[in-house]
Structures are given as C-alpha cells and as structure tokens.
Enzyme design. Sequence first.
Site: not given
Length: 354
Positions: A153, A198, A261
């Site tokens: 991120e 990210d 994710e």
Amino acid sequence: MSRRHILAAAPSLALMGCSRAPTASPVIDLPSLKSTAPFPVGVCAMTGHLDDPAWVDLVSTHFSQLTPEWEMKMERLVRDDGTLDFTASDRLADFCADQRMRLFGHTLIWYAQEHPWFQALPEDRFATEHDRYVRTTVERYRGRAVGWDVVNEPVAEDGNGYRECLWSRRFGGVDGYIRRAFDVAREADGEAVLFLNDYNLENNPTKGASYLRLVERLLAAGTPITGLGTQSHLDITIPEGQITAFMRELAGFGLPIHVSELDASLESGRRVDVRSDATRESQQRDRVVELAEAFMALPPAQRWAFTVWGARDSDSWMRLREDGGGPNDRPLLFDDRGRPKPVAADVAQIFAGG
C-alpha cells in the site's frame, strides 16, 4: 476502527460469528475450487482458525495457497526489544506443509506499521536494523514461501501521489524505501516472487494509474519487482468494465499478477442505503464475476494466484468495520456455516472455463 486496529483485534474475534442468524443459502453442489482452477486459489488465515475443524475441512477442500492475515506482519513479529517472534507464523507455515498448500508471505514493509522499536532507532542504526528484519524474515521461510508482499500500500488513499511514512522519511521517499526493501528481499531469497501490493486499484482509476506509474518507474530503475498484487477489496457499485480495464493495463508489464485479498462488501457505509438485499447481491456477483473473468483472460503465465480474504463470511475482517461492512456483512464466497453461495458457483464455473 482502522484496518490496523481491526487486524490487531482479529485473532480474538475472528471465530465469534455474527450477531444474527446467517442468511439461508441455496444448496449448491460446488466442485473443489482448487481442482477447477488452472492456478492456485488462495485464502487468508490466522492461527485461531487452525483449531476449528470445520474451517480446516473447508480450506483443505477448496484452497491451495494460504496467506497469513496477521502473523507475518511487523507488529506481530517484532518484540519491544527488536527481537523477532516467529511462533505464530511458523504454525501457519507448518499447517501449509501438512496440507500441501503454498505459503505466501504477507507483508514485510507496510506504511501502517511503523513499529515503535523502529521509530526509536537512531539514524546510524536504522538502515542496518531494517535490512536485518527483512533479511531474517525472508530467509526463515526461504524454500517455503513462494512469494512475498514486499511493500504494501504505497499509493496515497485518494490516488494522488504516494504515502509518506517512517520508511519513506528514512530512505529518501517512496522510491528509496521500496527499492531498498526489494533489494534486501531478493538477496535473502533468489527464488520467491516479490510483489508490490495495493488496494482500490480497480475501484479508483486515479489510484490505479498512480500505481502503474510507480511500477513503471521502479522497474526502469532496476528494482527487482517480479509480481504485481491487486488486493481487490471490490466496491460493488463501480461501473461495469472498470475492473477489466485496469486488469488489462496491469497485464501490460508482463509480470505475474496476484489477486491478493478479494472480498466484496454488500454494505456501502452510507447512513441511508435503499438498495434491496437482492440488488446488492446481484451487484456483488457482477463485480466478482468480472474480476474472475478478467483474471482468466490473462496469459496463463501471468495468472499467479487468486486469493480471497477469508474463507467464510464470519471470518472476514469487514465484520469488524465501523466505516461500512459490520456484523451482518457477507463479502465472501462461503456463508457463515461454510456453505457455498451462488457467487462461489459463478467463480468455479469461470475457473473451469465454462
């Protein structure tokens, strides 16, 4: 509640379930996801899950790769005196070995985890200790972890520029700290695939474009990035085609891609949301289907893995959010009882080439 505090609380809360009875799911005869997909299908986990036989049965049936949700993050590994505690991460690594699952390392350097011990280090020790942490962690799982989220991120929340953090301040900006982390990780393990990871890259075109520019610049400078991670916490209200467009741009680098994710919240966070449950579930299915189809459209060599961020709805970190989600959210492929939802059947059909 921030993502950081959610993760800190999650080991004790992940198995508590929700505050109301799960919504009834239709009976679906779902084939094993890992058997239908021509690439690894992943899931995240914490050590508490390993003590739940129902979770173990579900995961061993459908998933072939595991990402530690919390136990490989800096706040869990680094003790107050700077020594490292691998007890929990070792347990997850051993579970992967027992289940013949791939282990994926997550994450080495993350702006949200500026550990107090690192913050207190004098300037003349900081680089040495940073490198020791990255090297020791990667070397411990060399030959077991097939890849790592080396930096997590780095792009600013709104996509306009990049995050300032402890690491960027000490190593001369975003390029400096990312390059250093990747260089040390590559020295520690010459075989693992090293990812820049990210989120909101599909949801926010500005952020997606900033991520792509950063990757281009880092690769041109010789940074050993060998994989690209898009978290895919999907906003189910984004326009049709936006996910596909970003995935095509991402594929342009020719590197392996990890959907790292995946979840898709049914909740908007708005004070008043007039959408019906049926509408929200339809939007969720449409966006997850678009992601799965866009991933399948990649060249086979770029389809590195497709990971969902939790096995059952009751395992999701979104159940703990205050800015959306909440105890009744249903963002995953399996319901609270581990039964497949229609969106899981959609994904299985796409993976099987149907």
